[in-house]
Design a protein around this motif. Structure first.
Motif, PDB file in Angstrom:
ATOM      1  N   GLY A 183       0.737  -1.200  -0.103  1.00 44.83           N
ATOM      2  CA  GLY A 183      -0.131  -0.153   0.059  1.00 44.83           C
ATOM      3  C   GLY A 183       0.965   1.268   0.000  1.00 44.83           C
ATOM      4  N   THR A 184       2.154   1.299   0.479  1.00 44.64           N
ATOM      5  CA  THR A 184       2.716   2.384   0.695  1.00 44.64           C
ATOM      6  C   THR A 184       3.129   2.948  -0.859  1.00 44.64           C
ATOM      7  OG1 THR A 184       3.980   1.531   2.586  1.00 44.64           O
ATOM      8  CG2 THR A 184       5.284   3.257   1.329  1.00 44.64           C
ATOM      9  N   PHE A 185       3.435   1.930  -1.826  1.00 48.81           N
ATOM     10  CA  PHE A 185       3.813   2.177  -2.995  1.00 48.81           C
ATOM     11  C   PHE A 185       2.179   2.363  -4.015  1.00 48.81           C
ATOM     12  CE2 PHE A 185       7.303   0.176  -1.692  1.00 48.81           C
ATOM     13  CZ  PHE A 185       8.403   1.047  -1.978  1.00 48.81           C
ATOM     14  N   SER A 186       1.197   1.648  -3.792  1.00 40.61           N
ATOM     15  CA  SER A 186       0.005   1.539  -4.532  1.00 40.61           C
ATOM     16  C   SER A 186      -0.640   2.619  -3.981  1.00 40.61           C
ATOM     17  CB  SER A 186      -0.556   0.146  -4.562  1.00 40.61           C
ATOM     18  OG  SER A 186      -0.873   0.008  -3.310  1.00 40.61           O
ATOM     19  N   SER A 187      -0.881   3.229  -3.149  1.00 33.22           N
ATOM     20  CA  SER A 187      -1.931   4.283  -2.505  1.00 33.22           C
ATOM     21  C   SER A 187      -1.529   5.634  -3.527  1.00 33.22           C
ATOM     22  CB  SER A 187      -1.655   4.595  -0.957  1.00 33.22           C
ATOM     23  OG  SER A 187      -0.159   5.272  -1.004  1.00 33.22           O
ATOM     24  N   TRP A 188      -0.358   5.983  -4.146  1.00 33.36           N
ATOM     25  CA  TRP A 188      -0.176   6.938  -4.913  1.00 33.36           C
ATOM     26  C   TRP A 188      -1.115   6.681  -6.182  1.00 33.36           C
ATOM     27  CZ3 TRP A 188       2.421  10.956  -2.355  1.00 33.36           C
ATOM     28  CH2 TRP A 188       2.920  10.762  -1.488  1.00 33.36           C
ATOM     29  N   GLY A 189      -0.826   5.564  -6.758  1.00 31.63           N
ATOM     30  CA  GLY A 189      -1.672   5.121  -7.943  1.00 31.63           C
ATOM     31  C   GLY A 189      -3.153   5.334  -7.754  1.00 31.63           C
ATOM     32  N   GLU A 190      -3.651   4.770  -6.367  1.00 31.02           N
ATOM     33  CA  GLU A 190      -4.924   4.671  -6.134  1.00 31.02           C
ATOM     34  C   GLU A 190      -5.558   5.955  -5.953  1.00 31.02           C
ATOM     35  OE1 GLU A 190      -7.223   2.295  -5.447  1.00 31.02           O
ATOM     36  OE2 GLU A 190      -5.577   0.598  -5.952  1.00 31.02           O
ATOM     37  N   LEU A 191      -5.008   6.914  -5.455  1.00 31.81           N
ATOM     38  CA  LEU A 191      -5.346   8.540  -5.452  1.00 31.81           C
ATOM     39  C   LEU A 191      -5.378   9.005  -6.585  1.00 31.81           C
ATOM     40  CD1 LEU A 191      -6.125  10.943  -3.605  1.00 31.81           C
ATOM     41  CD2 LEU A 191      -3.741  11.385  -3.559  1.00 31.81           C
ATOM     42  N   ALA A 192      -4.280   8.819  -7.474  1.00 30.45           N
ATOM     43  CA  ALA A 192      -4.039   9.353  -8.792  1.00 30.45           C
ATOM     44  C   ALA A 192      -5.380   8.805  -9.832  1.00 30.45           C
ATOM     45  CB  ALA A 192      -3.107   9.085  -9.414  1.00 30.45           C
ATOM     46  N   ALA A 193      -5.859   7.574  -9.474  1.00 30.04           N
ATOM     47  CA  ALA A 193      -6.858   6.882 -10.392  1.00 30.04           C
ATOM     48  C   ALA A 193      -8.329   7.074  -9.843  1.00 30.04           C
ATOM     49  CB  ALA A 193      -6.575   5.477 -10.360  1.00 30.04           C
ATOM     50  N   THR A 194      -8.456   8.064  -8.726  1.00 34.22           N
ATOM     51  CA  THR A 194      -9.638   8.281  -8.354  1.00 34.22           C
ATOM     52  C   THR A 194     -10.084   9.843  -8.511  1.00 34.22           C
ATOM     53  OG1 THR A 194      -9.423   6.574  -6.505  1.00 34.22           O
ATOM     54  CG2 THR A 194     -11.165   8.244  -6.243  1.00 34.22           C
ATOM     55  N   LEU A 195     -11.276   9.934  -8.935  1.00 33.18           N
ATOM     56  CA  LEU A 195     -11.879  11.356  -9.450  1.00 33.18           C
ATOM     57  C   LEU A 195     -12.291  12.064  -8.126  1.00 33.18           C
ATOM     58  CD1 LEU A 195     -14.088  10.891 -12.567  1.00 33.18           C
ATOM     59  CD2 LEU A 195     -11.743  11.795 -12.544  1.00 33.18           C
ATOM     60  N   PRO A 196     -11.568  13.378  -7.952  1.00 38.38           N
ATOM     61  CA  PRO A 196     -12.020  13.957  -6.709  1.00 38.38           C
ATOM     62  C   PRO A 196     -13.629  14.168  -6.894  1.00 38.38           C
ATOM     63  CG  PRO A 196     -10.359  15.029  -7.724  1.00 38.38           C
ATOM     64  CD  PRO A 196     -10.636  14.032  -8.708  1.00 38.38           C
ATOM     65  N   LEU A 197     -14.283  14.360  -5.725  1.00 37.47           N
ATOM     66  CA  LEU A 197     -13.623  14.167  -4.339  1.00 37.47           C
ATOM     67  C   LEU A 197     -13.562  12.717  -3.921  1.00 37.47           C
ATOM     68  CD1 LEU A 197     -16.040  16.983  -2.947  1.00 37.47           C
ATOM     69  CD2 LEU A 197     -13.626  17.197  -3.627  1.00 37.47           C
ATOM     70  N   VAL A 198     -12.362  12.406  -3.372  1.00 32.31           N
ATOM     71  CA  VAL A 198     -12.173  11.211  -2.773  1.00 32.31           C
ATOM     72  C   VAL A 198     -12.398  11.059  -1.520  1.00 32.31           C
ATOM     73  CG1 VAL A 198     -10.045   9.611  -2.503  1.00 32.31           C
ATOM     74  CG2 VAL A 198     -10.063  11.389  -4.388  1.00 32.31           C
ATOM     75  N   ASP A 199     -13.050   9.806  -1.059  1.00 29.58           N
ATOM     76  CA  ASP A 199     -13.323   9.407   0.168  1.00 29.58           C
ATOM     77  C   ASP A 199     -12.077   9.370   1.048  1.00 29.58           C
ATOM     78  OD1 ASP A 199     -16.141   9.613  -0.492  1.00 29.58           O
ATOM     79  OD2 ASP A 199     -16.227   7.526  -0.860  1.00 29.58           O
ATOM     80  N   SER A 200     -12.149   9.877   2.172  1.00 30.45           N
ATOM     81  CA  SER A 200     -11.283   9.642   3.257  1.00 30.45           C
ATOM     82  C   SER A 200     -11.391   8.245   3.919  1.00 30.45           C
ATOM     83  CB  SER A 200     -11.210  10.717   4.361  1.00 30.45           C
ATOM     84  OG  SER A 200     -10.832  12.072   3.647  1.00 30.45           O
ATOM     85  N   ASP A 201     -10.922   7.257   3.156  1.00 28.30           N
ATOM     86  CA  ASP A 201     -11.270   5.999   3.464  1.00 28.30           C
ATOM     87  C   ASP A 201     -10.279   5.030   3.001  1.00 28.30           C
ATOM     88  OD1 ASP A 201     -12.278   3.916   5.008  1.00 28.30           O
ATOM     89  OD2 ASP A 201     -13.550   3.280   3.217  1.00 28.30           O
ATOM     90  N   GLY A 202      -9.889   4.182   3.557  1.00 19.16           N
ATOM     91  CA  GLY A 202      -8.898   3.041   3.084  1.00 19.16           C
ATOM     92  C   GLY A 202      -7.644   3.463   2.592  1.00 19.16           C
TER      93      GLY A 202
END
Length: 737
Positions: free
Chosen positions: A107-126
């Motif tokens: 997750g330390t590495f994939s979280s950046w990709g998860e954030l980038a691949a989610t349209l704002p507004l992003v839920d503060s979860d997970g």
């Protein structure tokens, strides 16, 4: 890391270091403020900042070494991160097992990709909360540890600058990164470097003051250049974002396109596979008369209209990305709240919505909640799932319904036409140019052509009797010789909508095909209610609806039973008129825009595979640059300046080489430094004698001194493992302070 000796007044200096690290981390976090939907990310990031700074302060107060603080920081990170990436609870979160540790590392590495691949507004979860956690805990904790355990002025600022850069490219292009924010970051960072440089005490008396000044100026210029460049990019709306450059949208190549299977919704003979003409698909509440859009098809490859996965490289709005419960999807028009009950006859990945989606909630109990599968395309306002939407997968959404009325007085958008669509529609060029020449405007020409299609055309689903000769499909052959140039132009929504969209694009009016349904009075959408229409883009950037009834009638075809040849009847525009100079100029501008888009697309296709290659080359250059810079510095120390300066440079070279091996030498008198070096006592005495003795050494003595420096440096290298000797060649530590 070395631990500096406590000196009077160190507590205020330590407080300044901790405050600066915390402020810079908070500024980095602030760049994400319009990316998340709520304030949960601030809580996580703020706790990370407090914990990171607290760990640095505690280890310094307890006189623990810096590496111990680093271990504590890593432990706290795993403790905070485990609940964010794990589905367990209770003891599983308090005592992470091997799988939990693996989840955190991934997750330390994939979280950046998860954030980038989610349209704002992003839920503060997970997992996405790992990004503010990293920026807060490590973005504040690592610089704070470096600040209180080392005396190198610029070293902590490098980590803070990295955190700022990562946060900046992980956010949004319109997230309000103002010049004031950048200026604050630069002022605090440069002031911090200056204060740390000014309070360095007990320095080597032979240290080159000009070299210190140059280093400080270089760090200051680097920070100013980075911040200034970022602000210029923000001002020109050209900021590089991970979401635009690297976030991959859902691959739609394996998604079934409803236009190609349109006969599923039409009346067909008994036994027709998967026919839903008389079956209920959806029950819609709160949307009577609402135009539901099942799928938006914006790309034509000569065989069918499809939803393109990424038609605009560098623009994430044209990709199918993850969404949270709420979207920042600005749009004018009235707001609607709609609930959709999905019946068993609905099968497919598409999620019907309307207008510009603002929020969506699924009524899927327990384990059936598949929100992570939802994808949304802001450019086409279409939603789909990575797996099928089945009966019982009910949901609610809110949306705004922009004005979609189309009239002849509207001007088409000046956005370039998709190059491949333009080329594939070339078989309609004669018709398109004829209608353009005979109408006062491109939009009027399109409406005239639509009216002519409706007048001449006939409707058939090719289901019964002799009408089965009218085949499905909307490839070029079916639309050309089999439809618009046929003796009798016969088809249904599939052929009419596909042809009109291609004709519009050939008239240089951006157009796409939409499959959907207008919710009837009874609020139950059946297969018979499904239709296909065309949307065209006008000058203000909005998409307007060209309804199916404008270009398609319902007259049945005529059965051709005559053996006598009949005169070919084709769709022909009225007699052309001579275009004006303004129209010719507009035509030329559009042609140039098409060519420019083709060149940009070709360049993007060429550069995209080379991005990682370019990054590898840059890293390679950096790897080469450090050893090269060390060689230049070593040669200058050995050959430049007075004999006394060359002797002092030799000692400095020995200290720097030892520090790069991972054994940093604390500043102080040379005899004191020599205690930490193997066999360097004689060199320290010689250097002090020539520096303070008043006798100028000869060139031979300088050469002999440097020979002995090389011998002692070789002893230092032999005393450490091979991997530290290898890393020492590329380690830039000696340039940073």
């Amino acid at each position: 890391m070395t631990t500096e000796a406590p000196v009077p007044g160190a507590v205020p200096s330590r407080a300044v270091d901790l405050a600066a690290a915390a402020l810079l981390a908070a500024l980095a976090l602030a760049t994400l403020r319009s990316t998340f939907a709520d304030n949960g990310w601030w809580v996580v990031g703020g706790l990370g900042i407090a914990a990171g700074v607290g760990i640095a302060a505690a280890t310094r107060s307890w006189q623990w070494p810096g590496w111990a603080g680093g271990l504590i920081l890593a432990g706290v990170y795993f403790g905070f991160a485990t609940p964010l990436v794990s589905s367990g609870s209770g003891a599983e979160l308090l005592i992470p097992d091997r799988s939990a540790v693996g989840n955190v590392l991934r997750g330390t590495f994939s979280s950046w990709g998860e954030l980038a691949a989610t349209l704002p507004l992003v839920d503060s979860d997970g997992i996405v909360l790992l990004v503010p956690l990293i920026l807060g805990l490590l973005g504040a904790g690592v610089p704070a540890l470096l600040a209180v355990h080392t005396q190198r002025p610029g070293l902590p600022m490098i980590i803070s600058g990295l955190a700022w850069t990562l946060a900046l490219i992980s956010g949004r292009a319109d997230d309000g990164v103002h010049l004031l924010e950048g200026a604050c970051f630069a002022v605090i960072g440069l002031g911090w470097i200056a204060l740390r440089g000014a309070r360095r005490t007990g320095e080597d008396q032979t240290r080159e003051p000009m070299l210190d000044a140059v280093r400080l100026v270089m760090v200051a210029l680097a920070v100013l250049l980075a911040v200034g460049s970022m602000q210029v990019l923000v001002a020109e709306q050209q900021r590089v974002l991970w979401r635009d450059s690297f976030a991959e949208g859902l691959d739609t190549s394996n998604i079934a396109m409803p236009l190609a299977g349109f006969r599923r919704y039409t009346r067909q003979p008994a036994g027709y596979v998967d026919n839903v003409y008389d079956e209920r698909l959806l029950t819609v509440r709160g949307g009577r008369g609402l135009r539901l859009r099942f799928a938006v098809l914006d790309h034509y490859d000569g065989r069918e209209w499809r939803a393109e996965a990424d038609p605009s490289p560098g623009d994430s709005q044209n990709r199918y990305l993850r969404v949270g419960a709420t979207l920042d999807n600005p749009s004018s028009g009235p707001a609607v709240e709609v609930s959709v009950k999905v019946h068993d006859a609905w099968r497919g990945n598409w999620v019907p919505t309307a207008g510009a989606l603002q929020s969506i909630e699924f009524d899927w109990p327990g384990e059936r909640n598949r929100r992570p599968e939802l994808r949304y395309n802001q450019a086409t306002s279409a939603a789909l799932l990575t797996s099928r939407l089945n009966g019982g997968d009910d949901y609610e959404f809110t949306a705004r319904l922009p004005d979609d009325t189309l009239s002849a007085d509207l001007q088409p958008s000046t956005e370039p036409i998709d190059a491949q669509v333009w080329e594939q529609a070339a078989f309609l060029d004669e018709l398109a140019q004829g209608w353009l020449a005979s109408a006062p405007s491109p939009m009027a020409a399109l409406l005239d052509a639509a009216a002519a299609l409706k007048q001449r055309g006939r409707y058939s689903d090719g289901a019964f009797g002799w009408e089965t000769r009218f085949a499905p499909g909307h490839d070029q052959r079916r639309l050309d010789a089999g439809f618009v140039r046929a003796r009798q132009m016969v088809g249904n929504d599939e052929q009419y909508a596909a042809l009109v969209a291609l004709l519009a694009n050939r008239m240089r009016i951006p157009a796409r095909v939409v499959v959907g349904a207008v919710v009837p009075r009874g609020r139950v959408v059946a297969g018979s209610d499904v239709s296909a229409w065309v949307e065209v883009q006008v000058a203000d950037g909005s998409w307007r609806t060209l309804e199916t009834s404008v270009f398609m009638g319902r007259r049945p075809p005529e059965e051709d039973v005559s053996a006598k040849p009949r005169r070919q009847r084709t769709l022909a525009p009225p007699a052309p008129r001579v275009p004006t100079e303004a129209e010719r100029a507009a035509e030329q501008q559009l042609a140039e825009a098409i060519e420019r888009q083709q060149r940009e697309q070709e360049r993007a296709d060429t550069l995209r595979p080379r991005r990682w290659l370019l990054l590898a080359v840059l890293l390679g250059l950096l790897v080469v640059a450090v050893p090269a810079a060390k060689g230049v510095r070593r040669n200058r120390r050995r050959t430049r300046g007075t004999p006394e300066q060359r002797i002092a440079g030799g000692w400095r070279e020995l200290v720097d080489q030892t520090g790069d091996l991972g054994r940093p030498i604390a500043p102080g008198p040379r005899p004191q430094q020599a205690e930490a070096l193997l066999g360097a006592g004689r060199l320290a005495r010689i250097a002090d004698a020539h520096t303070f003795g008043g006798r100028r050494p000869s060139d031979a003595e300088v050469v002999a001194f440097w020979d002995e420096v090389r011998a002692v440096a070789a002893q230092q290298r032999a005393a450490v493992p091979w991997h530290r000797r290898l890393l020492a060649r590329f380690r830039p530590r000696s340039f940073l302070g």
